[in-house]
Design a protein around this motif. Structure first.
Motif, PDB file in Angstrom:
ATOM      1  N   ALA A 106       0.818  -1.212   0.000  1.00 12.95           N
ATOM      2  CA  ALA A 106       0.000   0.000   0.000  1.00 12.95           C
ATOM      3  C   ALA A 106       0.851   1.261   0.000  1.00 12.95           C
ATOM      4  O   ALA A 106       0.388   2.315  -0.449  1.00 12.95           O
ATOM      5  CB  ALA A 106      -0.938  -0.017   1.203  1.00 12.95           C
ATOM      6  N   GLY A 107       2.083   1.158   0.505  1.00 14.73           N
ATOM      7  CA  GLY A 107       2.975   2.317   0.505  1.00 14.73           C
ATOM      8  C   GLY A 107       3.274   2.809  -0.900  1.00 14.73           C
ATOM      9  O   GLY A 107       3.058   3.989  -1.217  1.00 14.73           O
ATOM     10  N   PRO A 108       3.763   1.934  -1.799  1.00 15.20           N
ATOM     11  CA  PRO A 108       3.995   2.359  -3.184  1.00 15.20           C
ATOM     12  C   PRO A 108       2.728   2.821  -3.889  1.00 15.20           C
ATOM     13  O   PRO A 108       2.762   3.750  -4.697  1.00 15.20           O
ATOM     14  CB  PRO A 108       4.567   1.098  -3.839  1.00 15.20           C
ATOM     15  CG  PRO A 108       5.191   0.340  -2.710  1.00 15.20           C
ATOM     16  CD  PRO A 108       4.291   0.586  -1.535  1.00 15.20           C
ATOM     17  N   ALA A 109       1.590   2.174  -3.584  1.00 18.36           N
ATOM     18  CA  ALA A 109       0.327   2.590  -4.193  1.00 18.36           C
ATOM     19  C   ALA A 109      -0.028   4.007  -3.761  1.00 18.36           C
ATOM     20  O   ALA A 109      -0.486   4.825  -4.573  1.00 18.36           O
ATOM     21  CB  ALA A 109      -0.790   1.620  -3.809  1.00 18.36           C
ATOM     22  N   MET A 110       0.197   4.318  -2.479  1.00 16.01           N
ATOM     23  CA  MET A 110      -0.106   5.656  -1.984  1.00 16.01           C
ATOM     24  C   MET A 110       0.782   6.709  -2.642  1.00 16.01           C
ATOM     25  O   MET A 110       0.331   7.838  -2.921  1.00 16.01           O
ATOM     26  CB  MET A 110       0.052   5.692  -0.458  1.00 16.01           C
ATOM     27  CG  MET A 110      -0.209   7.066   0.171  1.00 16.01           C
ATOM     28  SD  MET A 110      -1.820   7.786  -0.257  1.00 16.01           S
ATOM     29  CE  MET A 110      -2.942   6.609   0.510  1.00 16.01           C
ATOM     30  N   ILE A 111       2.023   6.368  -2.904  1.00 16.06           N
ATOM     31  CA  ILE A 111       2.920   7.308  -3.592  1.00 16.06           C
ATOM     32  C   ILE A 111       2.322   7.701  -4.939  1.00 16.06           C
ATOM     33  O   ILE A 111       2.301   8.884  -5.304  1.00 16.06           O
ATOM     34  CB  ILE A 111       4.319   6.683  -3.776  1.00 16.06           C
ATOM     35  CG1 ILE A 111       5.020   6.551  -2.419  1.00 16.06           C
ATOM     36  CG2 ILE A 111       5.169   7.534  -4.725  1.00 16.06           C
ATOM     37  CD1 ILE A 111       6.332   5.791  -2.474  1.00 16.06           C
TER      38      ILE A 111
END
Length: 332
Positions: A193-198
């Motif tokens: 979810a971290g990369p998706a949020m970026i």
């Protein structure tokens, strides 16, 4: 530290307190737990919601156990690569994992796994329960959930929704959202979810069904829009975000709980020691405050035990597996 380790695929960060001289004076041949550093495996990329909780906990667990805790990100296949790694690890308490509703319930219904999400792990502790937020890029042509649904219907199949992979909570929530609203959009899987949020912040994708712990900081910074909370009550840390009931989509409740597991056959005394250390950490007012800021509720002490986690995981499996199978959710 980020610069030093950022290039490593594993994203290892060593956090902790080295074993003190008291451990060094143990009788010859004795191996008090922990006699070696502990690896806490995170099933997703660094910077995501599960990773954030792991890093808050790890330093304090290290202090409680007077050892070193290594946080290792093993991303891929919706957390199942990490699951296989921990299931095969030596059951001595030095390899444990943080997981959640997706990794330790949903994955078992969606993937053909080389391990059993229940039988191949020893529950250690339930650590937090949080909700999801329905969020969108800042430039999205909608300012409410009703407007977002109308925009999706006006652009069928064109919008993009970021997920942490096929079968994850974000994906499952999106599938149910589609069914409930009659909308259609494309899922874009990431390694967490971290990369998706970026990408959401950058405007590269349109929406996410995301854990509050991941979305709240970006929402409070004004980097994204938040349309609703997937629970019947508003978040104390973000009381301005309406519930799905208030926003016009009643009953879309999704709870995202986290726990800690060890490999099957880890000795009971070691599980007990780990649980006691985690319970002490969760009782720390500073940890409670930090979790609260991330929209995470720490369960009462009697719900933090290994037995309580085992019972809850079983109940969630019995609830969600039939729903997932009926929806024919498959790996992308």
């Amino acid at each position: 530290m980020r610069g030093l380790w950022g290039g490593l695929r594993g994203h290892l960060i060593v956090i902790g307190v080295l074993v003190g001289c008291a451990a060094g004076t143990a009788p010859a041949g004795a191996q008090p737990f922990p006699s070696r550093p502990i690896t806490l495996v995170v099933p997703f990329a660094a910077g995501g919601p599960t990773d954030t909780l792991a890093r808050i906990l790890s330093e304090r667990i290290a202090a409680e156990l007077h050892t070193t805790v290594v946080v290792e990100n093993v991303a891929g296949a919706s957390g199942s690569i990490a699951g296989a790694r921990v299931a095969r690890a030596t059951p001595d308490g030095t390899t444990i994992t943080i997981g959640h509703w997706g990794t330790h319930v949903l994955n078992g219904a969606i993937f053909k796994l080389p391990y059993d999400v229940i039988a191949d792990f020893e529950p250690v502790a339930t650590i937090a329960t949080g909700t999801q937020l329905i969020v969108g890029r800042k430039s999205l042509e909608a300012n409410s959930l009703k407007e977002m649904i109308a925009w999706l219907k006006a652009n069928p199949g064109k919008a993009t929704a970021g997920t942490a992979g096929a079968g994850t909570g974000a994906h499952v929530a999106g599938v149910f959202f589609k069914a409930k609203t009659g909308t259609d959009f494309q899922f874009v899987p990431y390694r967490g979810a971290g990369p998706a949020m970026i990408d959401l912040v950058a405007g590269q994708i349109d929406i996410m069904f995301d854990q509050a712990s991941n979305s709240l900081p970006q929402y409070k910074n004004g980097a994204i829009k938040a349309f609703a909370v997937t629970s019947p009550t508003r978040l104390a840390s973000a009381p301005d975000i309406p519930t799905v009931d208030e926003a016009g989509l009643p009953g879309l409740y999704i709870s995202y709980w986290h726990g800690i597991w060890a490999p099957k056959n880890t000795p009971k005394d070691i599980v007990t020691r780990l649980n006691a250390a985690i319970a002490a950490v969760l009782a720390d007012p500073s940890v409670k405050q930090r979790f609260g800021e991330l929209g995470q509720e720490i369960p009462p002490p009697d719900q933090q035990s290994p037995a309580a986690l085992a019972a809850f995981q079983k109940a969630e499996t019995e609830k969600w597996w039939p729903i997932v199978k009926a929806a024919d959710i498959k790996p992308e």
